[in-house]
Design a protein around this motif. Structure first.
Motif: not given
Length: 317
Positions: A17-22, A252-253, A255-267
């Motif tokens: 996933v290209d995260l630049r826009s997020i 949460h940021s 997820a607000s863009r449609g990508f529901l990831f786990g806690g490790s990913t958020g870290t």
């Protein structure tokens, strides 16, 4: 199209996933949650079980046993079910209820150890419980993800080469640190193949893996209360410690863009963005971060209002 006969044969290796826009930084996220175990841990579990089979450690009547906070336990439960093995997971109260239910649904036995260690964690208590089990009967086979070299070999053989093929000009790789299997496998691969890639480990504040001070940690996944035997800092270029509120905000940021990831990913994403902003302000490095899992298993924790209010009441989301 792929046709498989066992769950460990399927894993989506090349989804980014290209995260630049997020996140506003040049960062590609390698998604490891698209397999039947739902996480990157399927690779390590498959490699460790296969090695145990080749060595003859697993025999008729064996019970596989492992200490896990969730994902490795689910991966082993998946493989055990497919092969007809019995599996016992030793976990603690921080393991998501959803993860426990998945393991039990796959036929695994799950025991929750509630005795805390002297440093406030549960890992030492879990490992001590496993050691006692193994000492009580020869039927128990402990794969020991914390010290088993086949943990990191799985990523040396699969994860790292896949990233190298997809990004031949890779500058920076961000990897979360739990058992450090994924981290050490990828780091060893790039260093031993003379690839000029900066390896940045992402850890949680409160983890002792890289000499941090033990503190309360509520998000399962990354971080340890006991330094893993696999870790070798000579392969690592930098370490970022991420506070759990930053983990939750990032989840949460996304997820607000449609990508529901786990806690490790958020870290990992939070730490990667901070590091890129500090080290490459305004630059365009080729940077990849590894996402260990998706977010469904965290619906009762980091995505649940009551849990957030209980553990992070002052969090501004």
């Amino acid at each position: 199209m792929p046709i498989i006969s066992s769950p460990q044969e399927f894993n989506v290796e090349d989804l980014y996933v290209d995260l630049r826009s997020i996140v506003g930084s040049p960062l590609y996220l390698k998604c490891e949650g698209f397999n039947f175990a739902g996480s990157v841990k399927l690779k390590a579990a498959a490699e460790m079980v296969a090695a145990a089979e080749r060595s003859g450690v697993i025999t008729e009547g064996s019970v596989l046993v492992e200490s896990s906070s969730g994902n490795l336990g689910i991966a082993l439960a998946t493989i055990a079910a497919s092969k007809g093995y019995r599996f016992l997971c030793i976990t603690d109260p921080r393991c998501n209820t959803a993860s426990q239910r998945v393991m039990r649904s796959l036929g695994a036995e799950v025991r929750v150890i509630s005795q805390q260690d002297a440093n406030g964690g549960f890992l030492e208590s879990r490992i001590r419980y496993v050691r006692d089990l193994v000492g009580s009967s020869e039927k128990y086979v402990w794969l020991n993800q914390y010290a088993n070299p086949n943990n990191w070999r799985a990523h040396y053989r699969h994860t790292a080469p896949a990233i190298a093929r997809a990004f031949p000009d890779l500058d920076v790789l961000f990897v979360g640190a739990g058992t450090t299997g994924t981290l050490m496998g990828c780091a060893r691969y790039f260093k031993e193949h003379d690839k000029p890639v900066t390896i940045v480990a992402i850890d949680a504040v409160g983890s002792v893996t890289f000499g941090g001070i033990p503190e309360r940690r509520m998000v399962p996944g990354l971080g340890t209360s006991t330094r893993p035997e696999l870790v070798d800092e000579s392969y690592i270029d930098d370490v970022v410690h991420v506070p759990e509120p930053d983990t939750i905000r990032t989840c949460h940021s996304l997820a607000s863009r449609g990508f529901l990831f786990g806690g490790s990913t958020g870290t990992v994403v939070s730490g990667a963005v901070r590091w890129l902003n500090e080290k490459y302000p305004g630059a365009e490095p080729v940077a990849v971060a590894i996402s260990p899992d998706l977010g469904e298993r965290y619906l009762d924790s980091i995505y649940e209002e009551g849990w957030l209010n209980e553990h992070f009441s002052h969090l501004d989301r």
